[in-house]
Design an enzyme around this catalytic site. Structure first.
Site, short mmCIF file in Angstrom:
data_model
loop_
_atom_site.label_atom_id
_atom_site.label_comp_id
_atom_site.label_asym_id
_atom_site.label_seq_id
_atom_site.Cartn_x
_atom_site.Cartn_y
_atom_site.Cartn_z
N ARG A 24 0.87 -1.32 0.00
CA ARG A 24 0.03 -0.03 -0.01
C ARG A 24 0.81 1.27 -0.08
O ARG A 24 0.64 2.13 -0.69
CB ARG A 24 -0.90 -0.23 1.08
CG ARG A 24 -2.13 -1.17 1.18
CD ARG A 24 -2.91 -1.19 2.21
NE ARG A 24 -2.25 -1.28 3.47
CZ ARG A 24 -2.48 -0.98 4.81
NH1 ARG A 24 -3.67 -0.49 4.90
NH2 ARG A 24 -1.65 -1.39 5.76
N ASN A 42 -6.11 -2.88 2.15
CA ASN A 42 -6.08 -4.23 2.20
C ASN A 42 -7.51 -4.97 2.33
O ASN A 42 -8.41 -4.43 3.23
CB ASN A 42 -5.04 -4.73 3.73
CG ASN A 42 -3.81 -4.55 3.22
OD1 ASN A 42 -3.29 -4.53 2.32
ND2 ASN A 42 -3.13 -4.63 4.34
#
Length: 96
Positions: A24, A42
């Protein structure tokens, strides 16, 4: 193609070893560098969901980077859907 310079929005689902490997953060850094807005998040199934909005050509460049991913990741696949743009996006963030 002029359509690559048009604004677009893509929803991407990245599978493989993409959680717990700074995926990320990597996505945010690349997307911000390209001037894209959106987020990386996520998912409970182990994938990372990415929403990216901006010039279509820049989203495609982000996609190329996501296929490689950060050093510790192992990207097995990316599902991409072109969607309507989000008005409320103003930066690229990491969602928890």
């Amino acid at each position: 193609m002029s359509e690559n310079n048009e604004n677009a929005c893509a929803e991407m689902y990245v599978s493989g070893r993409v959680q717990g490997v700074y995926f990320r953060s990597f996505t945010q850094k690349v997307a911000t560098g390209l001037g894209l807005v959106g987020y990386a998040q996520n998912l409970p199934d182990g994938r990372v969901r990415v929403i990216a909005q901006g010039k279509r050509s820049l989203i495609l460049e982000l996609l190329d980077n996501l296929r490689i991913g950060p050093e510790l990741s192992n990207v097995e696949g990316i599902e991409v859907m072109w969607i309507d743009t989000y008005d409320e996006l103003s930066e690229f963030v990491i969602k928890r």
